[in-house]
Write an enzyme that holds these catalytic residues in place. Structure first.
Site, short mmCIF file in Angstrom:
data_model
loop_
_atom_site.label_atom_id
_atom_site.label_comp_id
_atom_site.label_asym_id
_atom_site.label_seq_id
_atom_site.Cartn_x
_atom_site.Cartn_y
_atom_site.Cartn_z
N TYR A 97 0.84 -1.21 0.00
CA TYR A 97 0.00 0.00 0.00
C TYR A 97 0.88 1.25 0.00
O TYR A 97 0.60 2.22 -0.71
CB TYR A 97 -0.92 0.02 1.23
CG TYR A 97 -1.92 1.15 1.16
CD1 TYR A 97 -3.16 0.95 0.55
CD2 TYR A 97 -1.62 2.41 1.65
CE1 TYR A 97 -4.08 1.99 0.45
CE2 TYR A 97 -2.52 3.45 1.55
CZ TYR A 97 -3.75 3.24 0.94
OH TYR A 97 -4.64 4.28 0.83
N PHE A 127 -7.44 21.02 -25.08
CA PHE A 127 -7.79 19.60 -25.10
C PHE A 127 -9.01 19.43 -24.19
O PHE A 127 -9.13 20.12 -23.17
CB PHE A 127 -6.64 18.67 -24.68
CG PHE A 127 -7.06 17.24 -24.85
CD1 PHE A 127 -7.19 16.71 -26.12
CD2 PHE A 127 -7.43 16.47 -23.77
CE1 PHE A 127 -7.67 15.42 -26.30
CE2 PHE A 127 -7.91 15.17 -23.95
CZ PHE A 127 -8.02 14.65 -25.22
N THR A 128 -9.88 18.49 -24.56
CA THR A 128 -11.20 18.38 -23.90
C THR A 128 -11.10 18.29 -22.38
O THR A 128 -11.68 19.12 -21.67
CB THR A 128 -11.93 17.15 -24.46
OG1 THR A 128 -11.06 16.01 -24.36
CG2 THR A 128 -12.32 17.35 -25.92
N ASP A 178 1.66 19.72 -20.92
CA ASP A 178 0.93 18.47 -21.16
C ASP A 178 1.86 17.59 -22.00
O ASP A 178 1.96 17.76 -23.21
CB ASP A 178 -0.40 18.75 -21.88
CG ASP A 178 -1.18 17.46 -22.13
OD1 ASP A 178 -0.58 16.37 -22.06
OD2 ASP A 178 -2.39 17.56 -22.41
N LYS A 201 -0.47 7.01 -23.50
CA LYS A 201 -0.09 7.33 -24.89
C LYS A 201 1.40 7.00 -25.08
O LYS A 201 1.77 5.84 -25.10
CB LYS A 201 -0.40 8.80 -25.19
CG LYS A 201 -1.88 9.08 -25.46
CD LYS A 201 -2.70 9.20 -24.25
CE LYS A 201 -4.05 9.83 -24.48
NZ LYS A 201 -4.84 9.89 -23.24
N ARG A 252 -13.69 14.63 -33.94
CA ARG A 252 -12.95 15.71 -33.26
C ARG A 252 -13.39 17.01 -33.93
O ARG A 252 -12.70 17.60 -34.72
CB ARG A 252 -11.44 15.54 -33.40
CG ARG A 252 -10.86 14.36 -32.65
CD ARG A 252 -10.49 14.58 -31.19
NE ARG A 252 -11.56 14.65 -30.24
CZ ARG A 252 -11.40 14.38 -28.93
NH1 ARG A 252 -10.25 14.00 -28.45
NH2 ARG A 252 -12.40 14.52 -28.11
N PHE A 265 -18.93 14.36 -26.05
CA PHE A 265 -18.61 13.46 -27.16
C PHE A 265 -18.54 12.00 -26.73
O PHE A 265 -18.78 11.10 -27.53
CB PHE A 265 -17.27 13.86 -27.83
CG PHE A 265 -16.09 13.83 -26.89
CD1 PHE A 265 -15.81 14.90 -26.07
CD2 PHE A 265 -15.27 12.71 -26.83
CE1 PHE A 265 -14.73 14.86 -25.20
CE2 PHE A 265 -14.19 12.66 -25.98
CZ PHE A 265 -13.92 13.75 -25.15
N1 PM9 Z 1 -6.53 11.74 -24.84
C1 PM9 Z 1 -7.35 10.64 -26.76
O1 PM9 Z 1 -8.02 9.72 -27.26
C2 PM9 Z 1 -8.25 9.95 -24.50
C3 PM9 Z 1 -9.44 10.70 -24.03
S1 PM9 Z 1 -10.31 11.66 -25.19
C4 PM9 Z 1 -10.91 10.51 -26.27
O2 PM9 Z 1 -6.66 11.41 -27.45
C5 PM9 Z 1 -4.01 14.99 -23.99
C6 PM9 Z 1 -3.24 15.72 -25.02
C7 PM9 Z 1 -4.72 13.86 -24.31
C8 PM9 Z 1 -5.48 13.19 -23.30
C9 PM9 Z 1 -6.28 12.08 -23.59
C10 PM9 Z 1 -5.43 13.71 -21.98
C11 PM9 Z 1 -6.20 13.06 -20.88
C12 PM9 Z 1 -4.71 14.83 -21.72
N2 PM9 Z 1 -4.01 15.45 -22.73
O3 PM9 Z 1 -7.30 10.17 -21.04
O4 PM9 Z 1 -7.19 11.13 -18.77
O5 PM9 Z 1 -4.69 13.41 -25.56
O6 PM9 Z 1 -5.37 9.68 -19.55
O7 PM9 Z 1 -5.60 11.90 -20.51
C13 PM9 Z 1 -7.34 10.80 -25.33
P1 PM9 Z 1 -6.43 10.65 -19.94
#
Ligand code: PM9
Length: 477
Positions: free
Chosen positions: A74, A126-127, A217, A260, A384, A451
């Site tokens: 833990y 970014f969303t 980011d 990623k 997108r 979305f």
């Molecule tokens: N990106 C992508 O598919 C997954 C969620 S939206 C479909 O591109 C950036 C540049 C990203 C991103 C996620 C996040 C969030 C932050 N910045 O999905 O929470 O491309 O791990 O990261 C997606 P998490």
């Protein structure tokens, strides 16, 4: 005559997962059941899954081996310390707060740094990043170069910040109302476009001049570094690892979605250089995620992440990764398909506005196109455009982005060149039959990040139906 010399991926395949192509009638049924939202399809009904490159990579044998020796304590897991050491070594940040994925890191840093009424400038939204900035009381301001909003511009560094836009904002609002610059490498919503080191250095100069930190980011920083190596004068002989380090050293803190670049299926972190901020962040992480030595991750996942970071900055890995994206992009360009130029690093983005000029933006052309691609070949892509852009938080109106795109996102180390050929052929078929594609109406709209869960119906206007009747026959099975 000079003989052609091809290159190939720097790995061989050790384990396979079967995929199946549902027939045409099934595809029609599945997409209708999913309310024309590819996020609502079941993955078993998808043939080639290009929804996202997030958490969909194939891990290496070294990463799988690491899972077996994960330390699930833990508190104080050895995998946490390994991750911390790896982040310091490759990215140079002093402190690491693990989180379950990127948006959790965004939540924590936004909560700490943003106060109500603040403005957060960034190289395109970014969303999830923008949502957390807004939930913390801030307003995102787009200061990316204009070329980023033009899908036809060949500008090689569309992720660059327009320095004049940035400085004007600082002068208008005052440095006290700008908690940080939000700088992404690469810029996802622009089509996976890189920022140059020259531009980042200039942003750094403004950050120093006004005493405003840079929050990076770094989700696809190694991909950005590859594009710098390929395109920015003076970097051809530097390794991706060296360039990654140079990028990170120009920033103060970073949020990472490890799903990623770093080749894991789940994970993320917040990385910081400031000891006080770190104390605050590691206090908040226990509220929202878990103890500060695991955040939201299992010990074994932190171990696999440490290995993934090391693999992600390999020059040969990145050449194959981006090379595959460019292979698909070039096929589509040769077929005359309108895509975002230059080809980005993590996917090929179809320009739905030019693909379907007869569908108005509030009939969701990119959403309709992604659904149609699924019907043609069970290839799953994602919207997108206007759906992803959400609503203006003051007026409640749709945000109308200049980019109305469908993203064909390539998971890392998962698909082969033949898969890319199948995708290209499907896009071409849909393009040949584009006149019959009508728009959609939104029948359900969730409050946040619509979305993901919005539902749609096909527009079945009488006149449009007659117009398209001639080409109603299915385009593939
Ligand atoms: N990106 C992508 O598919 C997954 C969620 S939206 C479909 O591109 C950036 C540049 C990203 C991103 C996620 C996040 C969030 C932050 N910045 O999905 O929470 O491309 O791990 O990261 C997606 P998490």
């Amino acid at each position: 005559m000079k003989k052609k010399r091809s290159w190939a991926e720097p790995y061989k395949i050790k384990m396979v997962e079967h995929i199946a192509l549902p027939d045409y009638e099934q595809r029609l049924k599945y997409i209708e059941e999913a309310a024309y939202n590819t996020f609502l399809l079941r993955s078993k009904d998808v043939y080639i899954d290009l929804l996202t490159d997030s958490g969909t990579s194939a891990m290496s044998d070294r990463q799988w081996a690491r899972l077996m020796i994960g330390d699930e304590a833990y508190a104080g897991s050895k995998d946490f310390y390994q991750l911390e050491e790896t982040v310091r070594q490759y990215y140079g940040y002093s402190y690491v707060v693990p989180t379950h994925q990127g948006r959790a890191a965004e939540h924590i840093i936004s909560k700490i740094l943003i106060k109500a009424g603040d403005f957060v400038p960034g190289n395109m939204y970014f969303t999830t990043t923008r949502l957390h900035q807004e939930l913390a009381g801030g307003t995102f301001v787009d200061v990316i170069v204009d070329q980023a909003h033009d899908p036809d511009s060949d500008y090689p560094f569309k992720g660059n910040v327009d320095l004049q836009k940035l400085e004007s904002l600082i002068l208008e609002q005052g440095a006290d109302h700008i908690p940080y610059f939000s700088i992404a490498t690469t810029v996802n919503m622009a089509g996976g476009q890189p920022i140059s080191l020259a531009n980042l250095r200039a942003v750094r100069a403004l950050s120093r001049k006004y005493g405003i930190p840079i929050v990076h980011d770094m989700t696809r920083v190694a991909e950005n570094a590859y594009m710098i190596q390929q395109q920015e004068p003076g970097y051809a002989h530097k390794s991706i690892a060296e360039i990654v380090r140079e990028i990170c050293d120009l920033t103060d803190a970073a949020t990472m979605s490890a799903k990623k670049d770093p080749l894991v299926n789940i994970g993320g972190f917040l990385a910081l250089n400031d000891a006080d901020l770190f104390e605050e962040a590691r206090n908040l992480v226990v509220v929202y995620e878990g103890l500060h030595t695991y955040g939201g991750m299992a010990g074994r996942d932190m171990g696999a992440l440490a290995v993934g970071i090391e693999e992600s900055v390999s020059d040969e890995h990145m050449k194959a990764r981006v090379g595959q994206v460019q292979y698909l992009g070039n096929q589509l360009l040769s077929a005359g398909i309108p895509i975002v130029k230059p080809i980005g690093t993590h996917g090929v983005f179809l320009n739905a506005a030019r693909f379907l000029p007869h569908v108005p933006q509030d009939h969701f052309p990119a959403q309709a196109l992604a659904a149609e691609l699924y019907v043609d070949s069970a290839v799953r892509a994602m919207e997108r455009g206007i759906v992803s852009a959400g609503r203006n938080k003051q007026t409640g109106e749709h945000n109308y982005p200049k980019l109305e795109l469908v993203r064909l996102t390539i998971p890392r180390r998962v698909y082969t060149q033949s898969h890319m050929d199948v995708v290209a052929e499907s896009v071409e078929r849909v393009y040949d039959n584009r006149d019959r594609i009508l728009g959609l109406t939104m029948t359900f709209e969730p409050r946040y990040l619509r979305f993901f869960q919005a539902r749609f119906e096909k527009i079945r206007a009488e006149a449009n139906a007659q117009r398209s009747a001639r080409k109603r026959e299915p385009v593939a099975n």
